[in-house]
Motif scaffolding. Sequence first.
Motif, short mmCIF file in Angstrom:
data_model
loop_
_atom_site.label_atom_id
_atom_site.label_comp_id
_atom_site.label_asym_id
_atom_site.label_seq_id
_atom_site.Cartn_x
_atom_site.Cartn_y
_atom_site.Cartn_z
N GLN A 12 -9.52 34.53 -62.02
CA GLN A 12 -10.61 33.71 -61.51
C GLN A 12 -10.55 33.71 -60.00
O GLN A 12 -9.47 33.82 -59.40
CB GLN A 12 -10.47 32.27 -62.02
CG GLN A 12 -10.65 32.13 -63.53
CD GLN A 12 -12.06 32.44 -63.97
OE1 GLN A 12 -12.30 33.49 -64.55
NE2 GLN A 12 -12.99 31.57 -63.71
N THR A 13 -11.68 33.59 -59.36
CA THR A 13 -11.70 33.43 -57.92
C THR A 13 -11.34 31.99 -57.58
O THR A 13 -11.47 31.09 -58.40
CB THR A 13 -13.10 33.76 -57.37
OG1 THR A 13 -14.07 33.03 -58.11
CG2 THR A 13 -13.38 35.24 -57.49
N PHE A 55 -26.39 40.14 -53.77
CA PHE A 55 -25.00 40.17 -53.31
C PHE A 55 -24.89 40.91 -51.97
O PHE A 55 -24.21 40.46 -51.05
CB PHE A 55 -24.12 40.85 -54.37
CG PHE A 55 -22.65 40.66 -54.13
CD1 PHE A 55 -21.94 39.67 -54.79
CD2 PHE A 55 -21.96 41.49 -53.25
CE1 PHE A 55 -20.58 39.49 -54.57
CE2 PHE A 55 -20.61 41.32 -53.03
CZ PHE A 55 -19.92 40.32 -53.69
N SER A 59 -23.65 39.09 -48.45
CA SER A 59 -22.32 39.45 -47.96
C SER A 59 -22.31 40.72 -47.11
O SER A 59 -21.27 41.10 -46.56
CB SER A 59 -21.37 39.65 -49.14
OG SER A 59 -21.84 40.68 -49.98
N ILE A 63 -20.70 45.88 -54.11
CA ILE A 63 -19.65 45.43 -55.00
C ILE A 63 -19.51 46.41 -56.16
O ILE A 63 -20.50 46.86 -56.72
CB ILE A 63 -19.96 44.01 -55.54
CG1 ILE A 63 -18.92 43.58 -56.56
CG2 ILE A 63 -21.34 43.93 -56.15
CD1 ILE A 63 -19.12 42.16 -57.07
N ILE A 65 -17.83 46.16 -59.59
CA ILE A 65 -17.16 45.27 -60.52
C ILE A 65 -16.12 46.01 -61.35
O ILE A 65 -15.08 45.45 -61.69
CB ILE A 65 -18.20 44.59 -61.45
CG1 ILE A 65 -19.02 43.60 -60.64
CG2 ILE A 65 -17.53 43.88 -62.62
CD1 ILE A 65 -20.04 42.84 -61.43
N GLN A 81 -6.92 35.37 -52.33
CA GLN A 81 -7.94 34.36 -52.59
C GLN A 81 -7.61 33.04 -51.89
O GLN A 81 -8.49 32.39 -51.33
CB GLN A 81 -8.04 34.11 -54.10
CG GLN A 81 -8.67 35.25 -54.88
CD GLN A 81 -10.17 35.34 -54.66
OE1 GLN A 81 -10.88 34.37 -54.83
NE2 GLN A 81 -10.63 36.50 -54.27
N TRP A 93 -20.79 34.93 -50.90
CA TRP A 93 -21.16 35.27 -52.26
C TRP A 93 -20.92 34.09 -53.21
O TRP A 93 -21.61 33.96 -54.22
CB TRP A 93 -20.43 36.52 -52.74
CG TRP A 93 -18.93 36.46 -52.81
CD1 TRP A 93 -18.06 36.99 -51.91
CD2 TRP A 93 -18.15 35.89 -53.85
NE1 TRP A 93 -16.77 36.77 -52.31
CE2 TRP A 93 -16.80 36.10 -53.51
CE3 TRP A 93 -18.44 35.23 -55.04
CZ2 TRP A 93 -15.74 35.66 -54.30
CZ3 TRP A 93 -17.39 34.80 -55.84
CH2 TRP A 93 -16.06 35.01 -55.46
N GLN A 94 -19.98 33.19 -52.87
CA GLN A 94 -19.82 31.99 -53.68
C GLN A 94 -21.01 31.05 -53.51
O GLN A 94 -21.45 30.41 -54.47
CB GLN A 94 -18.51 31.28 -53.34
CG GLN A 94 -17.28 31.99 -53.86
CD GLN A 94 -16.02 31.13 -53.80
OE1 GLN A 94 -16.05 30.00 -53.34
NE2 GLN A 94 -14.92 31.67 -54.27
N MET A 97 -23.71 32.56 -55.64
CA MET A 97 -23.51 32.34 -57.07
C MET A 97 -23.81 30.90 -57.46
O MET A 97 -24.37 30.63 -58.53
CB MET A 97 -22.08 32.70 -57.46
CG MET A 97 -21.78 34.19 -57.37
SD MET A 97 -22.76 35.19 -58.50
CE MET A 97 -22.00 34.78 -60.07
N TYR A 130 -16.74 35.40 -61.02
CA TYR A 130 -17.43 34.96 -59.81
C TYR A 130 -18.08 33.59 -59.99
O TYR A 130 -18.11 32.78 -59.06
CB TYR A 130 -18.53 35.97 -59.44
CG TYR A 130 -18.00 37.25 -58.85
CD1 TYR A 130 -17.77 37.35 -57.48
CD2 TYR A 130 -17.72 38.34 -59.65
CE1 TYR A 130 -17.28 38.51 -56.92
CE2 TYR A 130 -17.23 39.51 -59.11
CZ TYR A 130 -17.02 39.59 -57.74
OH TYR A 130 -16.53 40.74 -57.20
N PRO A 133 -15.18 29.68 -60.07
CA PRO A 133 -13.92 29.62 -59.32
C PRO A 133 -13.18 28.32 -59.59
O PRO A 133 -13.78 27.30 -59.89
CB PRO A 133 -14.39 29.69 -57.85
CG PRO A 133 -15.77 29.12 -57.87
CD PRO A 133 -16.35 29.53 -59.19
#
Length: 313
Positions: A12-13, A55, A59, A63, A65, A81, A93-94, A97, A130, A133
Amino acid sequence: YSSAASDVYKRQTVISATKQYNLKFLNLDVLSRLSNNYTKLISLDDVKKLFFCEFKECSHTTIDIETLYQKQGHIQWLSDQLKASDSSVEVKWQSMMAAFYSVLPYFWNCLSDEDKTIFLDSMYSKFMVYMAPYPAKSARIIQSLLCSGQLKISAGLEDVLFNIDTNSSCLMVNNSRHNFDCIINATGAGYSAENSRNKLLINLLTSGTIQSSPHGGIKLDFETQQVLGDSGKWSTLFALGDLARGVRLATADLGQVSIQCEHAVNHLVNQLQNTQVLENSTFLEGNQNCQKRSEVEQKLSTLDMEEELYYKL
């Protein structure tokens, strides 16, 4: 232990600093145009293209994935992280999301059943890395346990067996047997209505009052949260939360459940207002007006019967 094919997708982020983000591609205006004002379905490929465009926009990078997590071990991944989280620098990007989560149900509702199945089977776990988190405090605890060897992350869980004679449990992982004195299932209740242990839910499914959704929860009307049964849509039976997962996908937080409540309440208020108008209408003598009165009385009688059935259930 996880049933995932690879343990890299169970990472997990860590939540970092976020700000309000205005979606440029994954917004409802774009969705409305693609779906012709929500009258036709859109493809999963179209949503993926919008996602990667969004995305890149937020950013200023692309990306991958498929390969993103395979370059680092779990401990190094958490360290990187946590550094990003401690820096108090916005992770854009958080923010993106978090903004997308608010409109996710609308995009989900415009996908075909086939595309929904494809997403859940092959993309959901990666996507949730993503989307969900966890706090830095929890990440540090996990990092500490990993470093001390008290915690191990492993994929390929196939089955859980229990031996009554020895009162012990066994995990089958990648065709190998692992014995433990105690096993804790922390996967949650799950989303499948058919596999639920809730007797009320099972009885409602058996009687045909509700129908199981192939994507989790039960079948509902997206706009009103009304339950769909074998005989059609119930006018006085609604469902919220995890039971709406197949219809809305995003159901795990209070904000989304509040939106579902708002949809249901708005429908109930409109229904009550319409009923009140009919009850207070003045009817003149004549065949046509008598017929109108009969139609109104029949409608009110139907509502009363459905309400009585609801309370019995």
